[in-house]
Design a protein around this motif. Structure first.
Motif, PDB file in Angstrom:
ATOM      1  N   ASP A 269      32.512  30.059  59.192  1.00 52.71           N
ATOM      2  CA  ASP A 269      31.349  30.390  58.374  1.00 52.71           C
ATOM      3  C   ASP A 269      31.717  31.508  57.400  1.00 52.71           C
ATOM      4  N   ASP A 270      31.748  31.181  56.121  1.00 51.61           N
ATOM      5  CA  ASP A 270      32.042  32.191  55.083  1.00 51.61           C
ATOM      6  C   ASP A 270      33.474  32.719  55.152  1.00 51.61           C
TER       7      ASP A 270
ATOM      8  N   CYS B 163      25.787  27.878  53.147  1.00 53.74           N
ATOM      9  CA  CYS B 163      25.883  27.297  54.497  1.00 53.74           C
ATOM     10  C   CYS B 163      25.076  26.013  54.729  1.00 53.74           C
TER      11      CYS B 163
ATOM     12  N   LYS C 288      26.893  27.557  65.622  1.00 52.01           N
ATOM     13  CA  LYS C 288      25.792  27.605  64.651  1.00 52.01           C
ATOM     14  C   LYS C 288      25.261  26.217  64.302  1.00 52.01           C
TER      15      LYS C 288
ATOM     16  N   HIS D  72      31.020  35.208  59.339  1.00 53.70           N
ATOM     17  CA  HIS D  72      29.767  35.527  58.633  1.00 53.70           C
ATOM     18  C   HIS D  72      29.289  36.902  59.115  1.00 53.70           C
TER      19      HIS D  72
ATOM     20  N   ASP E 118      32.723  26.510  55.772  1.00 57.04           N
ATOM     21  CA  ASP E 118      31.524  25.817  55.256  1.00 57.04           C
ATOM     22  C   ASP E 118      31.226  26.154  53.800  1.00 57.04           C
ATOM     23  N   ASN E 119      31.851  27.221  53.298  1.00 56.91           N
ATOM     24  CA  ASN E 119      31.740  27.589  51.869  1.00 56.91           C
ATOM     25  C   ASN E 119      32.760  28.691  51.617  1.00 56.91           C
TER      26      ASN E 119
ATOM     27  N   LYS F  32      31.155  32.610  47.562  1.00 57.83           N
ATOM     28  CA  LYS F  32      29.970  31.966  48.136  1.00 57.83           C
ATOM     29  C   LYS F  32      28.791  31.980  47.160  1.00 57.83           C
TER      30      LYS F  32
HETATM   31 CA    CA Z   1      28.500  29.878  55.329  1.00 51.36          CA
END
Ligand code: CA
Length: 464
Positions: A33-34, A73, A129, A226, A283-284, A302
């Motif tokens: 995540d991130d 996300c 998540k 994240h 995810d990004n 992001k």
């Molecule tokens: Ca994300």
């Protein structure tokens, strides 16, 4: 005579069923995540060692030109999980945490990878998540095709068990409180005992051990790295030369790498590696200012329509089927994961919900020539930002009415030199392609996190 025929028939049936069942490969998707584009070893990172994540690329394929379908996300994950652009079904914003709202998340008409794989015998689990909505009947992973859930419903979580003090995930609203809930084990709230990343790694390993006899899909959906930036001494101590945010960020990535290592080791020990596709991606892009991630040499991060927004670290191993140590330089997308596993497992097609992704394996083995994608697109409805990628070229519309910009990413990965005036025909061609795509989309179907009272309050404070 009859008996013999029956025996032959049963034998053939057994053979058919057995070989059919064993031909279905397992799927593991490890999503960070991130995580920044430049924060894994296989994309050149030296500061944070990620030997286990790198081994996925070393034993398989590193994709140098890989995208997720959206630069934040929720919509990115909705697209990955359905194999379809989220803009086709109105999932174009990060959902608010609202357990009372059945429409605040992934619409039921759309089918997840887990739902598509269920009819062909897969057991699916998600660890970590979710972020596809917090309404029990509409959105809980067990109501969306998954057989097992160990994680949090919202868009992020605090990592230290002592900070997770709210037992009931359905009795709260708002982003801040959603980060402090106990973890849901299926429907049961349980207080986590370990640093959350370690706890999720344990659960992923246990899921594989429990499901080793069935074809399975495991979505290991780490909420690291994240925000909030939180790590334990075990991981912080690995980075004595770093300070501040970057040190904590590095520790969080290192914890993920340890988990990936344990998962891969489990696959090897259970002799499952040759029958399991393992994807790794973010995810990004990294929100570099916020969590000290690095997207170098990409522009932006992001949320942006620039490469730093949605070009991500992306690798795949399938030992025994794909040769290791390769780089694949054509455009691929997280949308392709669904198409790939559906073809491999012969999951029934759903003609009214055509996939936007492509089965990648024939391109990787060389049995199919050409490129997986002629073009890929983004629309950010609220900001009226758009991009279109075709071959070497990328069209960027920064806001409504802004003149189109054109870049040649093969020569200019940093999106530095705008070629729109030099190449007007190419620019018009891409604008037309983009228009055709946007005409096939819906408007967003729910208000997003940016429309929530919490977010609006924050914005007002900033403006003062
Ligand atoms: Ca994300």
């Amino acid at each position: 005579m009859h008996n013999q025929t029956l025996l032959t028939f049963l034998g053939l049936l057994y053979f058919f069923v057995f070989s059919f069942a064993s031909s279905k490969p397992n799927l593991i998707v490890v999503m960070c995540d991130d995580l920044g584009y430049a924060d894994v070893g296989f994309n050149g990172c030296k500061e944070i060692p990620t030997p286990h994540i790198d081994s996925i690329a070393a034993n398989g394929v590193r994709f140098s030109d890989a995208y997720v379908a959206y630069p934040v996300c929720g919509p990115s994950r909705a697209a990955f999980l359905t194999g379809r652009y989220g803009q086709r079904f109105g999932f174009e914003r990060n959902p608010q945490y609202l357990p009372s709202d059945p429409n605040m998340g992934l619409p039921k008409e759309e089918k997840t990878i887990a739902e598509r794989l269920k009819p062909v015998g897969y057991k699916s689990g998600i660890v970590g998540k979710w972020h596809m909505g917090a309404h029990l009947e509409s959105h809980h992973p067990l109501n969306r095709g998954f057989n097992y859930f160990y994680g949090h419903l919202g868009g992020g979580h605090r990592f230290l068990p002592e900070e997770l003090t709210l037992k009931d995930s359905y009795n709260i609203t708002g982003e801040n409180d959603s980060y402090r809930t106990w973890i849901l084990k299926n429907h049961e709230p349980v207080p986590p005992k370990k640093y959350l990343t370690d706890e999720f790694s344990d659960e992923a390993v246990a899921f594989v051990e429990r499901n080793q006899k069935d074809p399975f899909f495991l979505f290991l959906s780490y909420n690291a790295p994240h925000l909030p930036l939180q790590a334990t001494d075990k991981y912080l101590d690995r980075f004595p030369e770093l300070t501040g945010k970057r040190k904590i960020y590095a520790a969080m990535v290192s914890a993920v790498d340890d988990g990936v290592g344990r998962l891969l080791k489990t696959l090897d020990e259970l002799e499952l590696s040759e029958n399991t596709l393992v994807f790794f991606l973010s995810d990004n892009g990294g929100p570099y200012k916020k969590n000290a991630s690095e997207n170098t040499p990409l522009k932006g991060g992001k949320g942006d329509i620039w490469e730093g927004g949605n070009r991500v670290p992306f690798a795949l191993q399938w030992k025994g089927k794909l040769e290791g140590g390769r780089e694949f330089t054509e455009i691929v997308s997280s949308l392709d994961i669904m198409a790939t596993i559906c073809d491999l497992s012969q999951a029934p097609k759903v003609p009214e919900k055509p996939l936007d992704g492509v089965h990648l394996i024939p391109y990787l083995t060389g049995s199919k020539k050409g490129v997986p994608h002629e073009s890929l697109f983004i629309r950010k409805f609220d900001q009226q930002k758009f991009s279109a990628r075709q071959g070497a070229y990328k069209l960027v519309l920064e806001k409504e009415g802004a003149p189109a910009k054109l870049y040649n990413l093969q020569k200019d990965i940093t999106e530095n030199e705008n070629l729109a005036n030099q190449l007007p025909e190419k620019t018009t061609e891409l604008e037309k392609l983009l228009n055709t795509w946007t005409n096939s989309l819906k408007e967003p179907q729910f208000l997003g996190l940016i429309h929530s009272p919490e977010w609006q309050k924050k914005l007002k404070k900033k403006q003062k």
